[in-house]
Design a protein around this motif. Structure first.
Motif, PDB file in Angstrom:
ATOM      1  N   VAL A 153       0.995  -1.360  -0.285  1.00 17.17           N
ATOM      2  CA  VAL A 153       0.153   0.183  -0.088  1.00 17.17           C
ATOM      3  C   VAL A 153       0.913   1.043   0.042  1.00 17.17           C
ATOM      4  O   VAL A 153       0.472   1.866  -0.848  1.00 17.17           O
ATOM      5  N   ARG A 205       1.736   1.088  -3.843  1.00 15.77           N
ATOM      6  CA  ARG A 205       1.189   2.259  -4.339  1.00 15.77           C
ATOM      7  C   ARG A 205       0.017   3.510  -3.872  1.00 15.77           C
ATOM      8  O   ARG A 205       0.363   4.538  -4.704  1.00 15.77           O
ATOM      9  N   HIS A 219       0.491   6.986  -6.502  1.00 13.42           N
ATOM     10  CA  HIS A 219      -0.808   7.746  -7.303  1.00 13.42           C
ATOM     11  C   HIS A 219       0.323   9.166  -6.969  1.00 13.42           C
ATOM     12  O   HIS A 219      -0.552   9.708  -7.802  1.00 13.42           O
ATOM     13  N   SER A 260       4.976  -4.100  -7.437  1.00 10.90           N
ATOM     14  CA  SER A 260       3.764  -4.524  -7.226  1.00 10.90           C
ATOM     15  C   SER A 260       3.415  -4.770  -7.714  1.00 10.90           C
ATOM     16  O   SER A 260       2.674  -3.886  -8.746  1.00 10.90           O
ATOM     17  N   ASP A 317      -0.405  -3.645  -7.768  1.00 11.20           N
ATOM     18  CA  ASP A 317      -1.345  -2.624  -7.076  1.00 11.20           C
ATOM     19  C   ASP A 317      -0.164  -1.208  -7.819  1.00 11.20           C
ATOM     20  O   ASP A 317      -1.286   0.366  -8.765  1.00 11.20           O
ATOM     21  N   ALA A 324      -0.922  -1.289 -11.749  1.00 12.92           N
ATOM     22  CA  ALA A 324      -2.612  -0.617 -12.259  1.00 12.92           C
ATOM     23  C   ALA A 324      -2.553   0.949 -11.747  1.00 12.92           C
ATOM     24  O   ALA A 324      -3.263   1.296 -12.736  1.00 12.92           O
ATOM     25  N   GLU A 325      -2.244   1.200 -10.838  1.00 18.61           N
ATOM     26  CA  GLU A 325      -2.023   2.777 -10.903  1.00 18.61           C
ATOM     27  C   GLU A 325      -1.672   3.421 -12.384  1.00 18.61           C
ATOM     28  O   GLU A 325      -1.681   4.257 -12.156  1.00 18.61           O
ATOM     29  N   HIS A 346       2.776 -11.364  -7.769  1.00 24.07           N
ATOM     30  CA  HIS A 346       3.217  -9.836  -8.723  1.00 24.07           C
ATOM     31  C   HIS A 346       4.882  -9.873  -9.458  1.00 24.07           C
ATOM     32  O   HIS A 346       4.348  -9.732 -10.548  1.00 24.07           O
ATOM     33  N   SER A 375      -5.467   5.104   1.416  1.00 18.33           N
ATOM     34  CA  SER A 375      -4.517   4.262   1.734  1.00 18.33           C
ATOM     35  C   SER A 375      -4.030   4.316   3.428  1.00 18.33           C
ATOM     36  O   SER A 375      -3.656   3.187   3.645  1.00 18.33           O
ATOM     37  N   ASP A 414      -6.260   1.726   4.386  1.00 19.58           N
ATOM     38  CA  ASP A 414      -5.448   0.337   4.423  1.00 19.58           C
ATOM     39  C   ASP A 414      -4.994  -0.003   5.069  1.00 19.58           C
ATOM     40  O   ASP A 414      -4.409  -1.073   5.990  1.00 19.58           O
ATOM     41  N   ALA A 434     -13.541  -2.691  -3.620  1.00 24.96           N
ATOM     42  CA  ALA A 434     -12.439  -3.994  -3.236  1.00 24.96           C
ATOM     43  C   ALA A 434     -13.314  -4.031  -1.274  1.00 24.96           C
ATOM     44  O   ALA A 434     -12.483  -5.096  -1.437  1.00 24.96           O
TER      45      ALA A 434
END
Lengths: 487, 487, 487, 487
Positions: free
Chosen positions: A216, A219, A223, A243, A245, A248-249, A297, B227, B230, B256
């Protein structure tokens, strides 16, 4: 028409866009022609062999004092020799500004360290840790004019990281100067806060290290870096994505048409968090940041390379001895993970690992291998006009591979002088048999052929085109300091 | 069975889950029964009328010194009277810790300010700006035990914002104490950096204000807040969502399975950035943060309320006079936007606006109106057992609406004493004709009926259930300080 | 005020929107009041018990000739008795038009089969297999006026399926008449093509059955049904969703604001494709379509119920004996999967299974259990004004549950007379102890209390509101036969 | 080394992967070398000019009887001459099987029509409309062995479309034979159903044509084609994508790793549905299917080309005279849209339009222009080893462009003999000045230079690699007729 200096005959050439069986002619250090029936004063038989551009390692730390206070283990001389053995002909280490010091001076110092000792070509990224007015208004523009056109910033590490305002200042200068910003994207405070709690409650063994830098945090910072790129309107490359995640960003931004680029490294493709559990402090050998993740991953990152969402595969080479006073054990062989130098050696094995585990194992086409190890890094960092392709006019930086060769990765096989490799025991299918730098053979069949170092410090073009289209919508142009749609 | 104290007869009741035509019986201040043919000592004829729960305004600033140094314009007495006229029976203002002062003391002071002057019930959110050890380990747990169970933190504003470590400290305490964290999510440094440039280059007129707090800053901070949620594993509510982009982050988290909640406000549904262009410094009346956006965002936020991704519609009431020494013009009637107090008055009009523009205009069902203005705020902030529903056992906080009524919103119509309303001129279809607090009629047909203030300071339950399931995957439990899947 | 007929005292009532401990008063078969201290001529002590609305099973096949030629194993009498034991008070079986016959006649016949034999209330869905002009222009409108307001169509099965034009004809009538279309969404030809190949190459054992109806066929038909709904602009419910992939299509449509509803069944939540591997032809007991999937799909469907993207949990009860001439073995106990009647018995166990595996196991709140088993099916199919809620004015269809009860599901426990249950051996936590239909106790503590069948055939409202907003963009209104934005 | 036959000197060459200023040497009709300082017996000065591969038009209807009964307006001779003027050196028309006739015979007939009359190279796609056993088991395999390796199927049009089983049969043969399936993806029945209603209610004017083939029908069929590809596990190309919605389905599949390819055409990039409103039956000139959409779709398709999600830009050339007995007005100049031949002429203008509106207008890089007009179509259809690239060994099919040239598109400028062009009046920036086919100049500065037609019928390789990795999960291999993970 007279014969060329050298012609590589009959190999399967990873030519731009498609593999071709053809000859490659070299004249005065450059590729003069791709064609059939070309002749040269020297002819290299590449029948049954594969010819690729020399590797460009766009992320490596050479002869650098790291943020944890340790000095990396190699010199330009030793690193470049090892790199050449592995098929890498250009490396891009970092000239690091330390806080309170001048960026220009950091580059001068680093040039001196390189001197004329490198066996392969080099280009320096700038690391900015102290964006003073002098740094922003004088040093970066002046260095950009000299060919230092990429700037790395950190969102993590006490000694390196920039706060948001400083990061935006740097990005704004990158935009104005058309430089490529690189971002180490892990959220510092989330990691620091968690690490403090973990250490306080006894979770300081190296095997807990990956959990102290959770996904996290990667990620989140990814972002955030993209948000800053959105605000400033500048391209930006996220280094060492580890990762699903974070990827994905990046993909979301790319799908929205944003110029976000990504890099990953062999360790995130081939090694895993379970390696941190190795006995006898062996986990320390696998301690790098972002940390290693699990197999899901790895698979996603291979997919990211294959589909182009990750543009670059670099080594993030940051070599420390396992033993010795400046090595992984410098604070003892049971040191808490907070006191172990982070980083893995990977400069030499990067190309063979990617060739074997990528091309020969069917995960990447030869084309994609070439793109992520040479073509795209060259383009992204302003070397695209001379490096990274087998095309007329390009530097004759070439690697010849024997796809039949078999070996097992071992510290004994490598030339970097480090006392371990994290890739120990991995089977290699296919190996480089000859590396040429600007037409000159550096090594062949494991024999070193070059007498004197001939590596140059390259001046990079500004990587961002001058005519990039403006983004849609109301937007403050931070270069011109006006609204694009002013009313 | 004897008659009830009061029965509201024959209205269309916004009962939980479905509108019913039925009677509502009240006994000793509580709803005793929903049914048919109920009888009371007092009977209120609601034929052709609509009966909803009294509004709960879960986000309002009353008698508060704001971060820009201005004092908001109303007292508990004046605010609660106005609120009741608008159909609001519970308001939840903020007890603000100022840096260097004690949170416990802030609550004590604020209780004193309220005293016995409120005409409607109140509950206080805590605003933490200085999370010292005392604040975290003593004050918050003690206050939680007393019924102060929601904690707001800011990611923006110099005087209020927490850095990430401090924010994580607060979230960790919220998790341990099962409190609801509320986050003002705008990325401070992005805004500050941009504002500085804008002001420096002459873009300081109030009409530029929305551009100084761009959507990307809201999206970025929203992602960041998620985040942190999370990492800590705690529910979290994003206050005053104003943009499609922030809502998209929230929806991604919800999809999610993450316990992320959102709030929006009537100004983001009904007013727009173009209102900032009004002449004669009129834009200052519309200066709030996040800033007003355009029509596409309004539409998306209505959709978010309708589909449940936004759970709460509060006012974010923060009232300043337009004129006067503590008002919008306090720094002159051409003040740069950085020197205008931010905030709009909205406590009284919230319910009528949402009823008219939501229910009567077909954007929200009566059920959804009820949920976002009363039921969900009650549940989210620990009042769900006594407030926000028309169900047996609940406080008889009720509003009776005449859907035939027509009016035009005007400063003259309102009771808050402020010298303007940003909603001036908006047509209202349907209006509250009677407001009851715990069975007692406060006002009817515009006439004030209550003699003495009877509003109570409510103790809230801990809103987060004790048995929330643990998240999947390796996770550090910050309450227990151990890994959930330790090995 | 005089005492009510009956009062259920002190239970935890799954009242709309929130569970309440309160009394439920019944008068003349309806719920007269929810309140405290209510009194009745009869009082039922529900202390420590849970009170929910009677279950509505919105998808069951009773006394029906199936497409594979077998007749389902129960009558209205036997099925309704079993259903009541399980806590179901309304069932919605299908009046099936067989090709070449009249839909009106099918309903008349089916009414006759039901006669006055049902112990619980019933409503019929129409299955249209032959949409002739008479069917479309006369029968459906006339039946809709009589209260038959939902129409099921099949995209699979030779004997039942409609081609696209016929399907569109039916949807267009549903739109004009404001009926709820239900779609069995599996792509027939993909399944038929694959099945033919599999059988030809020897893959006809029942354990291969799930692979003959692959997920892609369900996803494809789900997308297609949504496309048809888009074209016609009508709400639509996808029955028995079994896979992540189909659910993803539904969620995409819902996120785009489309009125797409979904149903799943206990078998897709609790049973798996591996059940088809059971020895001794035991797999035949688990043969239904869509087929059972694996655990990841189960988990996703639970999540879909929890987050509202799946609105309904029905049984899709379609009961065949395992043994016997009309049963699973009718074509031998090694019959290829193509010759086994498809369908599972589930009418009686639906509610106990969902209560136990849903509520008591923590997967669903009591509120969500109530919504998916009673409230939402009532609303969706036009019974929302009288069924599915515990609210004044509603039919007093109630179930009282003992959450302390423990049992193991077994064929011996059930009342449907079928010789097996696919849920054999599943542990049940919590069981219904009393079922009331319109205030009358049908069974209590396992004892049957009703003397005569009192189940009614219900007339359903038209489920689609008359004032649904028109979709955005150019659109052909198939009811009015004109373009909405004609020019 | 002796001089080459021909050398094009000093142009900006759209070499694979990067534009280079270099010489291109041609020997015996092939590209012999790219290099610097190359010399030839003939030397063409390309200083200031741009050199690209000859265009490959992978979708055109030549001398074909269409499904609406009209014959297209050109012969191989006339079409190929026009194509060459526009910079196209390979065209891929369709050999159409008409129902009840043999596919092999269709190819034989079509070869005869071509004869030795084509001025440019050709390859035929097969259109299968009647997949009999003979077609599937004999003709397709035999034709594939001869070099006909792409098969188009229709999901729309009464005379052409396959039902799902037939489509799956064809896809299964494509998989076994490693052929590239092409799909016209519009849902036939949705369109037919809607058209029938529209015509019946008077909406039959040509301006209503686009609404009769709504976007949802394209999206639906695109999803369905992808589903069939998923089931069979074969790559598949969706031809003439016209809408955001269809592209979104394609991107979803690509993001999931599925081998789905897409094509669009200049008309969907440059023309719009409003063109159908042109007076005097002028809309008929713009009648093609899928129909033209609006500007938002145009923009999305440009983006799809730029980011690679659309691989191919073909013309879908299907030429009819406006006047005349076989033309657009064949059923009168007020014919309902159902009686107008569908299709636009576009073979000659395709390359100039894409060069001007793509490259010169900044929408596409020269690299992307080259990929979508030449490189990718060659690769996708099995011509990738000899066509579509400027690389040693490749056919010397080349176009030289003058970027300074300016013209206005007009029917007078074109060579196809059709009495209109739908692109009339569009400004052209940059035009082809010379076209070479296998080293021979066909036309230069508008002058035709070739004496005899030398176009060849090309044999295509099988486009799908033999070693494509198997998909994840349980899967029925329709070529081997077994489960990949059999147990």
């Amino acid at each position: 028409m007279k014969p060329y200096d050298t012609v590589i005959k009959g190999g399967l050439v990873a030519a731009p866009g498609r593999d071709l069986i053809c000859d490659v002619a070299i004249q005065e250090g450059r590729i003069a022609a791709l064609g059939q029936d070309l002749h040269g004063d020297v002819e290299i038989d590449a029948d049954g062999q594969i010819v690729t551009p020399g590797g460009i390692d766009a992320h490596c730390h050479i002869d650098q004092l790291t943020s944890t206070g340790a000095r990396t283990a190699d010199t330009f001389a030793s690193a470049s020799l090892a790199a050449a053995h592995g098929g890498t002909t250009t490396m891009m280490p970092f000239a690091v500004q330390h806080r309170g010091t001048s960026l220009a001076r950091a580059v001068t110092d680093y040039r001196e360290r390189m001197g004329d000792t490198s066996h392969i070509d080099c280009a320096f990224h700038l690391i900015v840790t102290d964006p003073t007015d002098e740094t922003l208004r004088e040093d970066i523009p002046a260095l950009a004019a000299e060919g230092f056109t990429s700037v790395k910033i950190y969102l993590s590490y006490d000694a390196l990281r920039l706060d948001d305002r400083a990061a935006l200042d740097v990005l704004a200068v990158c935009r104005a100067e058309r430089l490529m910003p690189m971002v180490h994207a892990e959220s510092h405070d989330m990691i620091a806060w968690l690490t403090e709690r973990m250490v306080q409650h006894g979770y300081d063994d190296v095997r807990y290290f990956p959990r102290s830098r959770p996904i996290v945090a990667e990620r989140d910072a990814t972002h955030h870096a993209i948000s800053m790129s959105d605000l400033i309107d500048t391209p930006l490359l996220i280094v060492h994505v580890s990762s699903i995640d974070a990827l994905a960003e990046i993909r979301r931004a790319q799908a929205a048409g944003r110029p976000i680029l990504a890099e990953t490294c062999p360790q995130y493709l081939l090694l895993a968090d379970t390696d941190l559990d190795r006995p006898d402090f062996g986990g320390a050998k696998y301690c790098c940041s972002p940390p290693l993740r699990d197999a899901a991953h790895q698979q996603a990152l291979w997919q990211g390379l294959a589909d182009g969402s990750i543009a670059v595969c670099s080594s993030d080479h940051s070599a420390f001895f396992f033993d010795g006073p400046s090595g992984k054990k410098r604070n003892g062989d049971n040191a808490p993970f907070t006191r172990i130098p982070y980083g893995l050696p990977g400069l030499e094995p990067r190309m063979p690992l990617m060739f074997s585990a990528g091309v020969m194992a069917g995960r990447l086409s030869l084309q994609t291998f070439t793109e992520v190890t040479a073509t795209r890094p060259a383009e992204i960092y302003g070397l695209g006009a001379s490096k990274g392709r087998i095309a007329p006019g390009y530097d004759a930086d070439l690697v010849i591979w024997d796809p039949q060769s078999r070996a097992r990765m071992s510290v004994d096989l490598l030339h970097d002088g480090i006392d371990y490799t994290p890739y120990e025991g991995i089977e290699l299918v296919g190996r480089p048999t000859q590396t040429l730098l600007r037409g000159q053979s550096l090594c062949r069949d494991g024999e070193w052929q070059a007498v004197e170092p001939t590596g140059r410090l390259l001046a990079c073009e500004r990587p961002v085109p001058a005519d990039r289209p403006a983004p849609a919508g109301a937007h403050y142009d931070v270069t011109e300091n006006r609204f694009l749609d002013d009313f």
